[in-house]
Design a protein around this motif. Structure first.
Motif: not given
Length: 433
Positions: A222-234
Motif C-alpha cells: 500500500g505504499g506506507n510500509t515503514e510508517a505502519e511498521i513504526a506504528d506497530l513497534n511503538s
C-alpha cells in the motif's frame, strides 16, 4: 522477544528436510564434516549435510558449490559443523544455533528468521551491508534482514510459499483460481458439495501463510510500509487488528470442515497431506517454491498443477519468509568469514545456486527460468507483489509466533483468545524498550 521454542521448519528448500529436529550437543550428533589442514580456516555451522566433504570432484549441493567457489578463490578451508537428525531429542537447531553464536563458537551460520532477529538485536552478528555483493540484493532482502539499521543476514534464495492447486479437479467443477478469501471459500464449498471430503490439505506448520496474506497485503503493497511498521513497534497499532481477519478465515475453514484441524495439528509438512494431494483426494495444499521442483514433493504429478498466491484483498499473494547466512560479530575468523560470504553471495555464485536449485535469487541481477507451474507465483513476485512472513524490522517475531498461535486455534482456542496472545507478545516487546 518472547520465543516459544519454535523451529521455523521448511523456510528453504535445502533446509526443509534436515532442520526438523536436532540432537543434543554431544559427540553422537554434532559432527565436524572436514578437518582443515590449511592455516586459514572458517568454521561454518548449519543443518546441512555435505556429501563426502574430503573428496575431490564430487557432486555437492548448491550451497556447497558456492562454498567451494569461495575456498578456491580465497585459499580458505571451510570447516563444516552440523547436526545430524538421526535421533529426535530435546534441543532444536534454533536453540543450538543461539548458544553457539552467543559463545562465538563459529564464524558462519545458517539461521532461521527468529534467530536472526534475536542475535541481531543482541549485537552478535556482523553488519553485511559493506560487502560488494550486498549492493546487488533485492530490496526485499534488505527489509527482511535489517536489524537496528544493520543488514545482518543474506539468504541464497527467496523462498516463496503458495497454494498448490490440482487443476484437473478445478476444471472438472468449472472452478476459477481464487483471488480473494471469499472466492476461496466458494471454491471449497463447491468442492465439498461434490464429494471432496477435505478440500484443503494442511499441516501444523504452514497455515499461517493464509494469515500473513490477509494481514499484511496492504501493509507491504500500500505504499506506507515503514510508517505502519513504526506504528506497530511503538504500540500505536496492534498486531491483533492485522491478524484477526486471517484467523477468522481459518476458523471458518475449520468450522466448515474444509480442513481437518485434528489431522493438521499433528501432521508434519508434506508428510501429512502430500499423499492425498498426489492421489487427487485433496485438491489444494500449501507449500514452498522448491516443492514444485523436486521429485520427492510435488514436482512430478499425474495432473496439471498450478501454484498461486494466497487469497487476499489485493488478489493472489505470495508469502515470503527466509533463512539467511550470517557472520558472528566476535568469532575467531570473522574477517575471512566476511570474505567467504562475499564470494558466496556474488552474482556468479548465486547464478550457480539458482540454476542448480531452480529458485528465485536474492540478487536483482540473477534470473532463472522457473517450471510452468510456478510462473503465476513468480510473476507476482517479479511485479513486487508479496508479503513477508518474517521481517527483522518488526519487534515481534512473525513466522514462529504466528505458527504457534495458529496451532492454538487448531487445538480449539477461539479467535479472541488468539488475539490476546498477539497482544501479549506485543506488550512484552514494548516493555523491553
Amino acid at each position: 522477544m518472547k520465543k516459544r521454542g519454535f523451529i521455523s521448519l521448511c523456510l528453504s528448500a535445502f533446509v526443509v528436510m534436515t532442520i526438523v529436529s536436532c540432537g543434543q550437543e554431544d559427540s553422537r550428533n554434532l559432527v565436524k564434516k572436514n578437518t582443515p589442514t590449511e592455516e586459514r580456516v572458517v568454521d561454518l555451522f548449519s543443518p546441512m549435510e555435505k556429501t563426502n566433504p574430503d573428496a575431490e570432484n564430487v557432486a555437492r549441493t548448491a550451497a556447497d558449490l558456492t562454498v567451494a567457489m569461495a575456498e578456491e578463490e580465497l585459499g580458505v578451508n571451510v570447516a563444516y559443523w552440523t547436526y545430524t537428525a538421526e535421533n529426535y531429542q530435546d534441543r532444536t537447531y534454533d536453540e543450538v544455533a543461539l548458544d553457539r553464536a552467543r559463545n562465538n563458537m563459529d564464524d558462519l551460520y545458517l539461521l532461521n528468521p527468529n534467530v536472526i532477529l534475536t542475535l541481531g538485536a543482541e549485537g552478535k552478528l556482523r553488519d553485511l551491508s559493506g560487502l560488494d555483493s550486498a549492493k546487488n540484493l533485492r530490496d526485499i532482502i534488505r527489509v527482511a534482514n535489517t536489524v537496528d539499521g544493520k543488514l545482518v543476514a543474506i539468504p541464497q534464495e527467496v523462498v516463496a510459499y503458495g497454494l498448490f492447486v490440482n487443476m484437473d479437479i478445478f476444471k472438472k467443477y468449472s472452478l476459477e483460481l481464487p483471488n480473494t478469501p471469499e472466492e476461496f471459500l466458494e471454491c471449497c464449498r463447491v468442492l465439498k458439495e461434490n464429494g471432496i471430503e477435505t478440500p484443503v490439505g494442511a499441516n501444523r506448520w504452514w497455515l499461517e501463510t493464509f494469515v500473513f496474506a490477509q494481514a499484511y497485503a496492504d501493509l507491504y503493497n500500500g505504499g506506507n510500509t515503514e510508517a505502519e511498521i513504526a506504528d506497530l513497534n511503538s504500540g500505536r497499532a496492534r498486531y491483533s487488528d492485522y491478524m484477526r481477519p486471517g484467523f477468522e478465515f481459518l476458523k471458518t475453514l475449520i468450522d466448515k470442515d474444509y480442513i481437518d484441524a485434528e489431522k493438521a495439528l499433528i501432521s508434519e509438512a508434506i508428510e501429512g497431506e502430500g499423499a492425498d494431494f498426489l492421489s487427487g483426494k485433496t485438491p489444494i495444499v500449501m507449500a514452498y517454491w522448491g516443492a514444485a521442483n523436486t521429485k520427492t514433493a510435488y514436482g512430478e504429478t499425474d495432473f496439471e498443477m498450478q501454484v498461486i498466491g494466497f487469497p487476499s484483498s489485493r488478489g493472489q499473494m505470495p508469502v515470503i519468509p527466509m533463512t539467511g547466512w550470517a557472520v558472528g560479530a566476535e568469532a575467531e575468523h570473522t574477517e575471512d568469514a566476511l570474505l567467504v560470504m562475499d564470494v558466496m553471495m556474488s552474482d556468479e555464485a548465486l547464478q550457480l545456486f539458482a540454476e542448480t536449485n531452480r529458485v528465485i535469487s536474492p540478487s536483482k541481477n540473477v534470473k532463472v527460468e522457473c517450471v510452468p507451474a510456478l510462473r503465476s507465483l513468480n510473476d507476482r513476485i517479479e511485479e513486487g507483489v508479496y508479503v513477508l512472513g518474517s521481517n527483522a524490522e518488526m519487534d515481534v517475531e512473525q513466522w514462529g509466533n504466528t505458527c504457534l498461535i495458529v496451532r492454538d486455534l487448531l487445538a480449539g482456542a477461539s479467535v479472541d483468545e488468539c488475539m490476546v496472545a498477539f497482544d501479549a507478545l506485543q506488550d512484552e516487546a514494548l516493555g523491553k524498550k
